[in-house]
Design an enzyme around this catalytic site. Structure first.
Site, PDB file in Angstrom:
ATOM      1  N   LYS A 165       7.197  -4.757  25.145  1.00 53.92           N
ATOM      2  CA  LYS A 165       8.256  -3.953  25.764  1.00 53.92           C
ATOM      3  C   LYS A 165       8.484  -2.607  25.068  1.00 53.92           C
ATOM      4  O   LYS A 165       9.350  -1.845  25.457  1.00 53.92           O
ATOM      5  CB  LYS A 165       9.566  -4.741  25.753  1.00 53.92           C
ATOM      6  CG  LYS A 165       9.475  -6.102  26.398  1.00 53.92           C
ATOM      7  CD  LYS A 165       9.831  -6.049  27.838  1.00 53.92           C
ATOM      8  CE  LYS A 165       9.989  -7.458  28.391  1.00 53.92           C
ATOM      9  NZ  LYS A 165       9.008  -7.801  29.352  1.00 53.92           N
ATOM     10  N   CYS A 166       7.704  -2.310  24.056  1.00 57.16           N
ATOM     11  CA  CYS A 166       7.848  -1.052  23.320  1.00 57.16           C
ATOM     12  C   CYS A 166       7.457   0.123  24.221  1.00 57.16           C
ATOM     13  O   CYS A 166       6.365   0.151  24.785  1.00 57.16           O
ATOM     14  CB  CYS A 166       6.962  -1.093  22.078  1.00 57.16           C
ATOM     15  SG  CYS A 166       6.742   0.496  21.261  1.00 57.16           S
ATOM     16  N   SER A 167       8.337   1.107  24.348  1.00 57.31           N
ATOM     17  CA  SER A 167       8.059   2.232  25.244  1.00 57.31           C
ATOM     18  C   SER A 167       6.854   3.053  24.777  1.00 57.31           C
ATOM     19  O   SER A 167       6.072   3.532  25.599  1.00 57.31           O
ATOM     20  CB  SER A 167       9.288   3.127  25.382  1.00 57.31           C
ATOM     21  OG  SER A 167       9.650   3.677  24.127  1.00 57.31           O
ATOM     22  N   LEU A 173       3.792   1.142  25.764  1.00 59.27           N
ATOM     23  CA  LEU A 173       3.578   1.258  27.213  1.00 59.27           C
ATOM     24  C   LEU A 173       2.942   2.598  27.565  1.00 59.27           C
ATOM     25  O   LEU A 173       2.026   2.660  28.387  1.00 59.27           O
ATOM     26  CB  LEU A 173       4.894   1.070  27.966  1.00 59.27           C
ATOM     27  CG  LEU A 173       5.494  -0.332  27.924  1.00 59.27           C
ATOM     28  CD1 LEU A 173       6.909  -0.335  28.499  1.00 59.27           C
ATOM     29  CD2 LEU A 173       4.613  -1.322  28.666  1.00 59.27           C
TER      30      LEU A 173
END
Length: 117
Positions: free
Chosen positions: A9-11, A14
């Site tokens: 879920k790390c931006s 991503l």
């Protein structure tokens, strides 16, 4: 095979994965919260990137929220225990190609790493 380690879920992870897909670069992603990286690999990463201080993100909230007594690891075992307890401390993403280890993501960094400039 290019390995990309990070948090699902790390931006930043991503963005890196999107960049790799857009540039048709094959890779395998490993969420290191779900699939912990073993101690010898972490030690090698730290050695390759110039030390634990470079591998660990000391500007993030995870580090800032640590008790003061945990912020001064003095040995490999202490660093390894800290990362085992708080995997989000490792800079993201970690990109591994053979013996090369790269930390973080920017368009410019990835263009240089993957020769797409």
């Amino acid at each position: 095979m290019i390995m990309v380690y990070g948090l699902d879920k790390c931006s930043t992870c991503l963005k890196a994965r999107k960049w790799l897909g857009k540039n048709k670069i094959e890779y395998r992603f490993v969420d290191y919260r779900e699939h912990r990286v073993d101690a010898p690999t972490l030690k090698q990463w730290a050695k390759t990137v110039g030390g634990w201080e470079n591998l660990v993100n000391r500007s993030g909230m995870t580090w800032r929220n640590l008790p003061t007594t945990r912020k001064a690891p003095a040995s490999d075992p202490e660093w390894l225990l800290l990362i085992k307890e708080y995997p989000a401390l490792v800079r993201r993403p970690v990109v591994v190609r053979g013996d090369e280890v790269s930390l973080g993501f920017t368009d410019k960094l990835f263009a240089t790493l993957f020769g797409t400039q």
